[in-house]
Design a protein around this motif. Structure first.
Motif, short mmCIF file in Angstrom:
data_model
loop_
_atom_site.label_atom_id
_atom_site.label_comp_id
_atom_site.label_asym_id
_atom_site.label_seq_id
_atom_site.Cartn_x
_atom_site.Cartn_y
_atom_site.Cartn_z
N ALA A 183 0.87 -1.17 0.00
CA ALA A 183 0.00 0.00 0.00
C ALA A 183 0.91 1.22 0.00
N VAL A 184 0.45 2.30 -0.59
CA VAL A 184 1.27 3.49 -0.74
C VAL A 184 1.03 4.44 0.43
N VAL A 185 2.13 4.98 0.95
CA VAL A 185 2.08 6.03 1.97
C VAL A 185 2.56 7.30 1.28
N LEU A 186 1.70 8.33 1.26
CA LEU A 186 1.98 9.56 0.53
C LEU A 186 2.47 10.67 1.45
N VAL A 187 3.41 11.46 0.94
CA VAL A 187 3.78 12.74 1.54
C VAL A 187 3.30 13.77 0.53
N TYR A 188 2.40 14.67 0.98
CA TYR A 188 1.82 15.62 0.04
C TYR A 188 1.67 16.99 0.67
N SER A 205 4.52 31.21 5.36
CA SER A 205 5.80 30.97 6.05
C SER A 205 6.45 29.67 5.60
N GLY A 206 6.15 29.23 4.40
CA GLY A 206 6.79 28.03 3.86
C GLY A 206 5.78 26.98 3.44
N THR A 207 6.30 25.89 2.93
CA THR A 207 5.46 24.79 2.48
C THR A 207 5.39 23.75 3.58
N TYR A 208 4.19 23.29 3.88
CA TYR A 208 3.99 22.28 4.90
C TYR A 208 3.43 21.02 4.26
N TYR A 209 3.75 19.89 4.86
CA TYR A 209 3.40 18.60 4.28
C TYR A 209 2.53 17.78 5.22
N SER A 210 1.76 16.89 4.63
CA SER A 210 0.94 15.93 5.37
C SER A 210 1.33 14.54 4.92
N VAL A 211 0.97 13.55 5.73
CA VAL A 211 1.27 12.15 5.44
C VAL A 211 -0.04 11.38 5.51
N ALA A 212 -0.28 10.51 4.52
CA ALA A 212 -1.48 9.67 4.53
C ALA A 212 -1.15 8.31 3.94
N CYS A 213 -1.72 7.28 4.55
CA CYS A 213 -1.53 5.91 4.08
C CYS A 213 -2.76 5.51 3.27
N LEU A 214 -2.55 4.96 2.08
CA LEU A 214 -3.65 4.50 1.26
C LEU A 214 -4.01 3.05 1.55
N GLY A 215 -3.45 2.49 2.61
CA GLY A 215 -3.82 1.15 3.04
C GLY A 215 -4.71 1.23 4.27
N CYS A 216 -4.19 1.78 5.33
CA CYS A 216 -4.99 1.98 6.55
C CYS A 216 -5.53 3.41 6.51
N HIS A 217 -6.07 3.87 7.58
CA HIS A 217 -6.64 5.22 7.61
C HIS A 217 -5.72 6.19 8.34
N TYR A 218 -4.43 5.93 8.36
CA TYR A 218 -3.46 6.79 9.04
C TYR A 218 -3.28 8.07 8.24
N ALA A 219 -3.37 9.20 8.92
CA ALA A 219 -3.11 10.50 8.32
C ALA A 219 -2.64 11.44 9.42
N THR A 220 -1.64 12.25 9.11
CA THR A 220 -1.13 13.20 10.08
C THR A 220 -0.59 14.43 9.35
N ALA A 221 -0.75 15.58 9.99
CA ALA A 221 -0.22 16.83 9.44
C ALA A 221 0.54 17.62 10.48
N LYS A 222 0.49 17.16 11.74
CA LYS A 222 1.12 17.92 12.81
C LYS A 222 2.01 17.02 13.66
N ASP A 223 3.10 17.61 14.09
CA ASP A 223 4.08 16.93 14.91
C ASP A 223 3.94 17.44 16.34
N GLY A 224 3.77 16.56 17.29
CA GLY A 224 3.60 16.97 18.67
C GLY A 224 4.91 17.24 19.39
N LYS A 225 6.05 17.11 18.70
CA LYS A 225 7.35 17.28 19.34
C LYS A 225 7.74 18.74 19.52
N HIS A 226 7.24 19.62 18.67
CA HIS A 226 7.62 21.03 18.72
C HIS A 226 6.53 21.84 19.39
N THR A 227 6.91 22.94 20.01
CA THR A 227 5.92 23.80 20.64
C THR A 227 5.59 25.02 19.79
#
Length: 191
Positions: free
Chosen positions: A45-50, A57-79
């Motif tokens: 299954a393909v995992v996309l970075v788009y 303030s720049g280009t931001y990316y999201s991640v989504a898996c076309l196999g499961c329903h995983y999707a994320t656009a935010k990182d909880g590591k930074h404040t």
């Protein structure tokens, strides 16, 4: 003897016909989304970075898996800046692809305009609160952009029309310093 080794020339061989890429991910280019990278998970299954837009303030990316329903656009590591840059999104996508065993799903079909309009109207109505107007950001739609499959200009047009048709639900403010538009879901009426 040395001359006979180099005298023969191999016959020209026709190049094989190129095989089409798999239907999942490789040939799919959803409208309104720029696919930067693709990864295969363990079951192919393909995992996309788009990305959906170059922000101020720049280009931001999201991640989504076309196999499961995983999707994320935010990182909880930074404040201070929680959106993914390309390197961080690629790391997240690669980590997910390494662990995910979901089988490829069908590519999301492009919905008709009325369906997308209704989803956007529902998004605005769902953002309304009792105590204040809520500012809406187009970047909040990034996780569902693979199913909306529309450009930012198209989405902005729908929001502008909603503000005209139903001003009690949505208002638009133009910045006094630039042409930047802000969208606000109006507060819910008092009972």
């Amino acid at each position: 003897m040395a001359l006979t080794l180099f005298a023969r020339r191999p016959e020209a061989v026709e190049a094989p016909a190129p095989e089409p890429w798999p239907e999942i991910g490789e040939t799919w280019k959803p409208e309104g989304v720029t696919i930067a990278q693709r990864y295969y998970n363990q079951a192919h299954a393909v995992v996309l970075v788009y990305t959906t837009d170059d922000g101020p303030s720049g280009t931001y990316y999201s991640v989504a898996c076309l196999g499961c329903h995983y999707a994320t656009a935010k990182d909880g590591k930074h404040t201070y800046n929680t959106r993914y840059g390309l390197a961080d999104a690629a790391t997240v996508a690669n980590e997910h692809a390494t662990a995910c065993r979901a089988l490829p799903r069908d590519i999301p079909a492009r919905p008709d305009d009325d369906t997308v309009r209704e989803r956007l109207h529902a998004w605005v109505r769902g953002a309304r609160r009792r105590n204040e107007d809520m500012q809406l950001w187009l970047s909040e739609l990034d996780l569902i952009r693979l199913t909306l499959q529309r450009t930012n200009d198209w989405i902005v047009g729908v929001l502008k029309q909603l503000a005209v048709d139903e001003p009690e639900i949505l208002r638009i403010e133009r910045s006094q310093y630039s042409d930047y538009l802000s969208y606000y879901a109006r507060r819910l009426p008092e009972n």
